[in-house]
Motif scaffolding. Structure first.
Motif, PDB file in Angstrom:
ATOM      1  N   ARG A   1      54.884  -8.486 -24.079  1.00  0.00           N
ATOM      2  CA  ARG A   1      54.413  -8.043 -25.392  1.00  0.00           C
ATOM      3  C   ARG A   1      55.556  -7.463 -26.215  1.00  0.00           C
ATOM      4  O   ARG A   1      55.710  -7.778 -27.401  1.00  0.00           O
TER       5      ARG A   1
ATOM      6  N   VAL B   1      45.111 -10.822 -29.403  1.00  0.00           N
ATOM      7  CA  VAL B   1      44.783 -11.448 -28.113  1.00  0.00           C
ATOM      8  C   VAL B   1      43.275 -11.515 -27.887  1.00  0.00           C
ATOM      9  O   VAL B   1      42.787 -12.381 -27.169  1.00  0.00           O
TER      10      VAL B   1
ATOM     11  N   MET C   1      47.189 -14.373 -23.500  1.00  0.00           N
ATOM     12  CA  MET C   1      48.385 -13.543 -23.599  1.00  0.00           C
ATOM     13  C   MET C   1      49.648 -14.391 -23.478  1.00  0.00           C
ATOM     14  O   MET C   1      50.585 -14.228 -24.274  1.00  0.00           O
TER      15      MET C   1
END
Length: 93
Positions: free
Chosen positions: A17, A37, A62
């Motif tokens: 991330r 997401v 993701m």
């Protein structure tokens, strides 16, 4: 400034991330990343802290959203019982 533990900083989901945030500010916070997401920021927190593993559908979203195919490899190698069994078989050879 956000608080990050040593465990979180090593977590592959967190690292993916943060890497994605370098290209897209939507991933800078768990709140905005969770919205992209499709999971809550609380759920993302649990995944990034290692308290919970992502469900397969969350994992796929993701990996695609973060452009991080390494998340799929990590899951298959470290979380998935089939992947773990395959690794054990390879190690015996």
């Amino acid at each position: 400034m956000s608080y990050t533990t040593k465990e979180t900083s090593r977590n592959p989901y967190y690292k993916a991330r943060i890497h994605a945030a370098e290209k897209d500010t939507a991933y800078e916070s768990r709140l905005s990343a969770g919205a992209v997401v499709g999971i809550s920021s609380t759920r993302l927190y649990q995944i990034e802290r290692g308290l919970q593993e992502p469900h397969r559908d969350e994992l796929i979203v993701m990996a695609d959203a973060y452009d991080a195919p390494e998340l799929l490899e990590h899951y298959c190698e470290c979380v998935c019982p089939v992947g773990e069994r395959c690794r054990q078989i390879r190690e015996k050879k």
